[in-house]
Design a protein around this motif. Structure first.
Motif, mmCIF file in Angstrom:
data_model
loop_
_atom_site.group_PDB
_atom_site.id
_atom_site.type_symbol
_atom_site.label_atom_id
_atom_site.label_comp_id
_atom_site.label_asym_id
_atom_site.label_seq_id
_atom_site.Cartn_x
_atom_site.Cartn_y
_atom_site.Cartn_z
ATOM 1 N N ALA A 44 9.614 -74.446 52.110
ATOM 2 C CA ALA A 44 10.306 -75.456 51.310
ATOM 3 C C ALA A 44 10.732 -76.584 52.237
ATOM 4 O O ALA A 44 11.505 -76.383 53.179
ATOM 5 C CB ALA A 44 11.516 -74.849 50.608
ATOM 6 N N SER A 46 12.624 -80.153 52.923
ATOM 7 C CA SER A 46 13.770 -80.895 52.393
ATOM 8 C C SER A 46 14.252 -81.896 53.444
ATOM 9 O O SER A 46 13.881 -81.806 54.614
ATOM 10 C CB SER A 46 14.897 -79.932 52.006
ATOM 11 O OG SER A 46 15.298 -79.154 53.128
ATOM 12 N N THR A 85 5.826 -80.282 44.086
ATOM 13 C CA THR A 85 6.943 -81.162 44.411
ATOM 14 C C THR A 85 7.838 -81.341 43.195
ATOM 15 O O THR A 85 7.374 -81.440 42.070
ATOM 16 C CB THR A 85 6.477 -82.559 44.868
ATOM 17 O OG1 THR A 85 5.806 -83.190 43.772
ATOM 18 C CG2 THR A 85 5.552 -82.470 46.053
ATOM 19 N N SER A 87 10.555 -83.643 43.689
ATOM 20 C CA SER A 87 11.378 -84.724 44.223
ATOM 21 C C SER A 87 11.716 -85.719 43.128
ATOM 22 O O SER A 87 10.948 -85.932 42.199
ATOM 23 C CB SER A 87 10.635 -85.443 45.350
ATOM 24 O OG SER A 87 10.219 -84.523 46.324
ATOM 25 N N SER A 180 14.642 -88.090 48.377
ATOM 26 C CA SER A 180 14.829 -86.650 48.174
ATOM 27 C C SER A 180 13.502 -85.911 48.261
ATOM 28 O O SER A 180 12.777 -85.800 47.280
ATOM 29 C CB SER A 180 15.480 -86.407 46.810
ATOM 30 O OG SER A 180 16.744 -87.035 46.760
ATOM 31 N N ASN A 182 11.729 -82.724 48.181
ATOM 32 C CA ASN A 182 11.795 -81.306 47.821
ATOM 33 C C ASN A 182 10.386 -80.881 47.448
ATOM 34 O O ASN A 182 9.919 -81.160 46.342
ATOM 35 C CB ASN A 182 12.752 -81.078 46.656
ATOM 36 C CG ASN A 182 14.201 -81.291 47.062
ATOM 37 O OD1 ASN A 182 14.716 -80.588 47.916
ATOM 38 N ND2 ASN A 182 14.848 -82.279 46.466
ATOM 39 N N TYR A 184 7.238 -77.745 47.956
ATOM 40 C CA TYR A 184 7.005 -76.343 48.278
ATOM 41 C C TYR A 184 5.535 -76.107 48.566
ATOM 42 O O TYR A 184 4.680 -76.334 47.716
ATOM 43 C CB TYR A 184 7.442 -75.454 47.112
ATOM 44 C CG TYR A 184 8.883 -75.654 46.704
ATOM 45 C CD1 TYR A 184 9.867 -75.873 47.661
ATOM 46 C CD2 TYR A 184 9.261 -75.627 45.369
ATOM 47 C CE1 TYR A 184 11.188 -76.049 47.300
ATOM 48 C CE2 TYR A 184 10.583 -75.804 44.997
ATOM 49 C CZ TYR A 184 11.551 -76.010 45.965
ATOM 50 O OH TYR A 184 12.849 -76.192 45.606
ATOM 51 N N LEU A 290 18.349 -69.769 45.338
ATOM 52 C CA LEU A 290 18.137 -71.208 45.222
ATOM 53 C C LEU A 290 18.827 -71.765 43.980
ATOM 54 O O LEU A 290 18.919 -71.087 42.953
ATOM 55 C CB LEU A 290 16.638 -71.521 45.142
ATOM 56 C CG LEU A 290 15.830 -71.453 46.429
ATOM 57 C CD1 LEU A 290 14.353 -71.676 46.130
ATOM 58 C CD2 LEU A 290 16.319 -72.482 47.440
ATOM 59 N N LYS A 294 15.916 -76.106 41.772
ATOM 60 C CA LYS A 294 14.907 -76.008 42.826
ATOM 61 C C LYS A 294 13.842 -74.969 42.529
ATOM 62 O O LYS A 294 12.919 -74.799 43.323
ATOM 63 C CB LYS A 294 15.584 -75.707 44.169
ATOM 64 C CG LYS A 294 16.412 -76.869 44.683
ATOM 65 C CD LYS A 294 16.926 -76.609 46.082
ATOM 66 C CE LYS A 294 17.676 -77.824 46.613
ATOM 67 N NZ LYS A 294 18.152 -77.618 47.997
ATOM 68 N N ASP A 296 10.540 -73.982 40.961
ATOM 69 C CA ASP A 296 9.405 -74.698 40.386
ATOM 70 C C ASP A 296 8.411 -73.767 39.703
ATOM 71 O O ASP A 296 7.661 -74.202 38.841
ATOM 72 C CB ASP A 296 8.689 -75.545 41.442
ATOM 73 C CG ASP A 296 8.075 -74.705 42.544
ATOM 74 O OD1 ASP A 296 8.639 -73.650 42.873
ATOM 75 O OD2 ASP A 296 7.033 -75.102 43.084
#
Length: 373
Positions: A44, A46, A85, A87, A180, A182, A184, A290, A294, A296
């Protein structure tokens, strides 16, 4: 299914997990996509604490991934990153193969391609610094042709692959791309004979990278005065996914769809799952902790919802332990208070409505007969 608030129901929350999906092509010829796997580890990515503080630097920071070392000679091949993603801002990312950066130039930008389970979504063009701004947060796959790398146009032994964020920050506009992040990453595969924007055939994909606790290291392109804390990577043990799916399936078998669930059975089942949770690695536990936003994967979203529903409804009443340490809110409880009972209730409502209509018809007919006698 629409959520309904139904009084007096007991632990009757039902989820349907998606089966293996397929990637629908433009010619409607489906190509299977590898189903969400059990124990699918992830990295992950970030933002680090200093991501948005630098001005005037051309620099890349990120993580170098240790690949399998396989050799490929087909220059029409492409890397496929299973790179979800979520984000809420554009992320400026670039990629390196065996330490060599993508070779994009302003006049002829390098491109990568975004796909999801339904097929091709969009193209990301990269400029002089070979950076793509990934604002499409619904993509599941980022595809990077071999020819994007000057050192792999003909052949390559894939030893390392680097994902890095570009630090520029020269103007306020540039800083918009330091937002941002974020994202994976669960897998990097290679597909052969790739044609951009048409099909993405994963049936013969060769996986060259899956995250482990040790096969990624911090990468810093080097520029004095900046420490490498602008992009963070956390490894999460995919055993958390296995636990989440087991949690859902276990309570699906415990909960009575007629609202008559045995409270003692809820308590003993919850306690048993807590014991299983305590045996997990810290990396798997961290996965399950999490924040809701977050998650997904659908299985993790379903786990979050069901865990919140059961604990919110029965936690105090039955003295359940919040063993995963999840934040439980009234919203997360109430919005999932629907059940299979509503499926049973609807036919009864239809029958009652039909009876009522029939009675109205009978009464109307009687009144009509009286008036004309």
């Amino acid at each position: 299914m629409k959520a309904k608030h139904i009084i007096g129901l007991s632990c009757a929350l039902t989820f349907v997990l998606g089966a293996a999906t397929s990637l629908a092509l433009r010619d409607n010829n489906p190509i299977p996509v590898k189903a969400e796997s059990i124990e699918e580890n992830m990295l992950a990515f970030s933002p680090g604490s200093k991501l948005s503080t630098y001005v005037g630097y051309q620099r890349y920071e990120g993580y170098q991934l240790t690949l399998s070392g396989q050799e490929f000679t087909n220059n029409s091949s492409a890397f496929v990153l299973k790179f979800h993603t979520i984000s809420d801002r554009n992320c400026g990312l670039t990629f390196f193969l065996n330490g060599t950066q993508m070779s994009g130039a302003s006049a002829t930008p390098t491109s990568t391609y975004l796909y999801d389970e339904t097929g091709y979504r969009s193209t990301v063009s990269h400029g002089s610094y070979a950076v793509g701004y990934f604002g499409d947060t619904s993509s599941s796959y980022v595809v990077i042709p071999f020819t994007n790398f000057s050192n792999a146009a003909a052949s390559a032994t894939v030893n390392s692959f680097t994902i890095a964020i570009r630090l520029k920050g020269v103007t306020s506009a540039d800083k918009l791309y330091l937002g941002s992040l974020n994202a994976y990453l669960r897998d990097i595969s290679i597909v052969e004979n790739y044609t951009p924007t048409e099909s993405l055939d994963l049936t013969n994909a060769t996986s060259v990278y899956k995250p482990t606790p040790t096969n990624f290291t911090a990468y810093d392109s080097g520029n004095s005065g900046i420490t490498a804390d602008c992009m963070l990577a956390n490894y999460y043990d995919g055993a958390g996914i296995t636990f989440a799916k087991n949690f859902i399936e276990t309570f699906d078998s415990v909960c009575d769809p007629q609202g008559q669930t045995d409270h003692t059975l809820i308590s003993t089942t919850w306690s048993s799952l807590a014991t299983q949770y305590n045996s997990l690695s810290n990396e798997a536990k961290d996965y399950l902790k999490l924040a809701s936003a977050k998650f997904d994967l659908q299985s993790m979203k379903d786990f979050d919802a069901k865990y919140s529903y059961i604990f919110g409804k029965y936690g105090t009443k039955l003295g359940l332990e919040n063993f995963a340490g999840r934040t439980i809110t009234s919203v997360s409880v109430n919005q999932f208070r629907y059940s299979q009972e509503e499926t049973n209730f609807i036919p009864l409502l239809v029958v009652a409505s039909c009876v009522l209509v029939s009675l109205i018809g009978v009464v109307g007919f009687i009144q009509y007969k009286k008036k004309h006698q």
